[in-house]
Design a protein around this motif. Structure first.
Motif, PDB file in Angstrom:
ATOM      1  N   VAL A  31      69.006   2.476 -51.583  1.00 40.41           N
ATOM      2  CA  VAL A  31      70.074   2.282 -50.617  1.00 40.41           C
ATOM      3  C   VAL A  31      69.570   2.862 -49.296  1.00 40.41           C
ATOM      4  N   VAL A  32      69.761   2.129 -48.214  1.00 43.48           N
ATOM      5  CA  VAL A  32      69.191   2.483 -46.915  1.00 43.48           C
ATOM      6  C   VAL A  32      70.266   3.109 -46.037  1.00 43.48           C
ATOM      7  N   TYR A  33      69.956   4.287 -45.476  1.00 47.58           N
ATOM      8  CA  TYR A  33      70.879   4.997 -44.602  1.00 47.58           C
ATOM      9  C   TYR A  33      70.268   5.119 -43.210  1.00 47.58           C
ATOM     10  N   ALA A  34      70.936   4.543 -42.226  1.00 47.62           N
ATOM     11  CA  ALA A  34      70.446   4.588 -40.843  1.00 47.62           C
ATOM     12  C   ALA A  34      71.097   5.734 -40.094  1.00 47.62           C
ATOM     13  N   LEU A  35      70.314   6.406 -39.241  1.00 51.02           N
ATOM     14  CA  LEU A  35      70.858   7.375 -38.299  1.00 51.02           C
ATOM     15  C   LEU A  35      71.141   6.616 -37.003  1.00 51.02           C
ATOM     16  N   PRO A  36      72.420   6.403 -36.679  1.00 51.06           N
ATOM     17  CA  PRO A  36      72.747   5.601 -35.490  1.00 51.06           C
ATOM     18  C   PRO A  36      72.586   6.405 -34.214  1.00 51.06           C
ATOM     19  N   ARG A  37      72.395   5.674 -33.098  1.00 51.29           N
ATOM     20  CA  ARG A  37      72.388   4.223 -33.069  1.00 51.29           C
ATOM     21  C   ARG A  37      70.979   3.664 -33.241  1.00 51.29           C
ATOM     22  N   GLY A  38      69.968   4.404 -32.763  1.00 48.41           N
ATOM     23  CA  GLY A  38      68.612   3.856 -32.729  1.00 48.41           C
ATOM     24  C   GLY A  38      68.027   3.509 -34.070  1.00 48.41           C
ATOM     25  N   VAL A  40      69.521   2.035 -36.531  1.00 47.27           N
ATOM     26  CA  VAL A  40      70.137   0.873 -37.172  1.00 47.27           C
ATOM     27  C   VAL A  40      69.234  -0.360 -37.162  1.00 47.27           C
ATOM     28  N   PRO A  41      68.649  -0.778 -36.018  1.00 52.98           N
ATOM     29  CA  PRO A  41      67.778  -1.959 -36.075  1.00 52.98           C
ATOM     30  C   PRO A  41      66.533  -1.745 -36.926  1.00 52.98           C
ATOM     31  N   VAL A  42      66.031  -0.526 -37.011  1.00 51.38           N
ATOM     32  CA  VAL A  42      64.901  -0.231 -37.889  1.00 51.38           C
ATOM     33  C   VAL A  42      65.334  -0.382 -39.342  1.00 51.38           C
ATOM     34  N   ALA A  43      66.477   0.214 -39.670  1.00 53.47           N
ATOM     35  CA  ALA A  43      66.975   0.190 -41.043  1.00 53.47           C
ATOM     36  C   ALA A  43      67.364  -1.211 -41.492  1.00 53.47           C
ATOM     37  N   LEU A  44      67.848  -2.043 -40.575  1.00 49.35           N
ATOM     38  CA  LEU A  44      68.221  -3.412 -40.930  1.00 49.35           C
ATOM     39  C   LEU A  44      67.025  -4.166 -41.501  1.00 49.35           C
ATOM     40  N   GLU A  45      65.863  -4.020 -40.862  1.00 49.62           N
ATOM     41  CA  GLU A  45      64.663  -4.714 -41.351  1.00 49.62           C
ATOM     42  C   GLU A  45      64.221  -4.166 -42.704  1.00 49.62           C
ATOM     43  N   ILE A  46      64.379  -2.874 -42.915  1.00 46.29           N
ATOM     44  CA  ILE A  46      64.043  -2.278 -44.217  1.00 46.29           C
ATOM     45  C   ILE A  46      65.008  -2.785 -45.287  1.00 46.29           C
ATOM     46  N   SER A  47      66.302  -2.839 -44.942  1.00 39.52           N
ATOM     47  CA  SER A  47      67.294  -3.364 -45.863  1.00 39.52           C
ATOM     48  C   SER A  47      66.976  -4.796 -46.266  1.00 39.52           C
ATOM     49  N   ARG A  48      66.563  -5.596 -45.291  1.00 42.39           N
ATOM     50  CA  ARG A  48      66.186  -6.979 -45.591  1.00 42.39           C
ATOM     51  C   ARG A  48      64.975  -7.042 -46.514  1.00 42.39           C
TER      52      ARG A  48
END
Length: 295
Positions: A31-38, A40-48
């Motif tokens: 499960v991927v946890y992003a530290l917002p805001r910066g 989030v776009p990094v984590a989105l690609e990892i989630s994908r």
């Protein structure tokens, strides 16, 4: 700003590179946890890349008295709030318990505001028994990342991975004490700041952040059961938009957004989330499409 010879085009490219490294690790039930805001776009690609759900890990720095840029500690929002204090900074600045608690409470209010803004009433993704991957767009001191790692471990994660594009070597040495695995694309000796490693390092807006999260949910990287979300079209009317359906919906409400508004604006998302919570499906479309209806 002095540019590093190692540069990412943007945060999304950094995320794709990290995803390649993480796929090779074959994490168990990630499960991927992003530290917002910066983050989030990094984590989105990892989630994908991992086909893993995406959530936020909301952290706020507690600034030292008289020097708010200095990290006295950090507080992590969650089902159980985690507070991490840098005792060396506390001793050096003379911060007492009253100051610490007052500042902590103020930051918790801001964390709750951000969770409502970004996620509405969505349930948190629990890390219990899973591999939690904590993601940011880069680290300097690592104070907030350290707090995030400690918090996610205390919430029951079976394994904790920190995934970051760039950080100073000395910061990584400290964070390895709190993560099972640290994946960093560029451990930096001559660190000039995180932005030096990006061609595009613009400050993300709240609307951009919410839009990226909506992309993750629409693509199926979300395991929360409350709503289903998907992009649909209604051919006879030429309407295209995002359909959000709660369990056993009572009806559907159509949002028509003009050129001065957006279905991804914080205000419109907050209204849609409230309607979903009350049992109504919502469909957000662009008002220009409604010209065929001659309203």
């Amino acid at each position: 700003m002095i540019k590093s010879r190692f540069q990412f085009l943007d945060r999304a490219e950094a995320g794709r590179q990290l995803a390649t490294k993480l796929i090779a690790l074959a994490p168990d039930r990630p499960v991927v946890y992003a530290l917002p805001r910066g983050g989030v776009p990094v984590a989105l690609e990892i989630s994908r890349g991992l086909h893993a759900p995406l959530d936020l890990l909301l952290v706020r720095k507690i600034g030292a008295p008289g020097a708010p840029e200095v990290a006295l500690g950090a507080v992590v929002e969650g089902a159980r709030v985690e507070t991490v204090v840098n005792e060396d900074v506390r001793l050096a600045t003379g911060a007492d318990d009253t100051y610490l608690e007052r500042t902590r409470q103020r930051e918790l209010v801001e964390l709750e505001r951000r969770r409502v803004l970004y996620l509405g009433n969505r349930a948190r993704l629990e890390p219990t028994g899973r591999t939690a991957i904590v993601v940011d767009d880069g680290l300097a001191t690592g104070a907030t990342a350290k707090a995030a790692l400690i918090a996610i471990r205390s919430q029951g994660a079976a394994k904790v991975i920190l995934a970051i594009p760039v950080a100073p070597e000395e910061t990584l040495a400290e964070l390895r004490r709190h993560a099972d695995i640290v994946v960093c694309l560029h451990p930096a000796r001559d660190f000039q700041g995180v932005g030096a490693f990006y061609s595009d390092f613009h400050q993300l807006t709240d609307e951009e952040t919410i839009g990226l999260l909506r992309q993750a949910w629409a693509e199926g990287g979300d395991t929360a059961p409350e709503h289903t979300r998907r992009r649909i079209a209604v051919p006879p009317l030429g309407l295209v938009g995002d359909l959000s359906v709660p369990p056993n919906p009572r009806g559907i409400i159509l949002f028509a957004h003009g050129s001065g508004s957006s279905r991804l604006s914080p205000r419109n998302i907050a209204v849609a989330d409230r309607l979903n919570a009350e049992g109504f499906a919502t469909h957000g479309v662009i008002a220009a499409r409604l010209s065929k209806l001659h309203l």
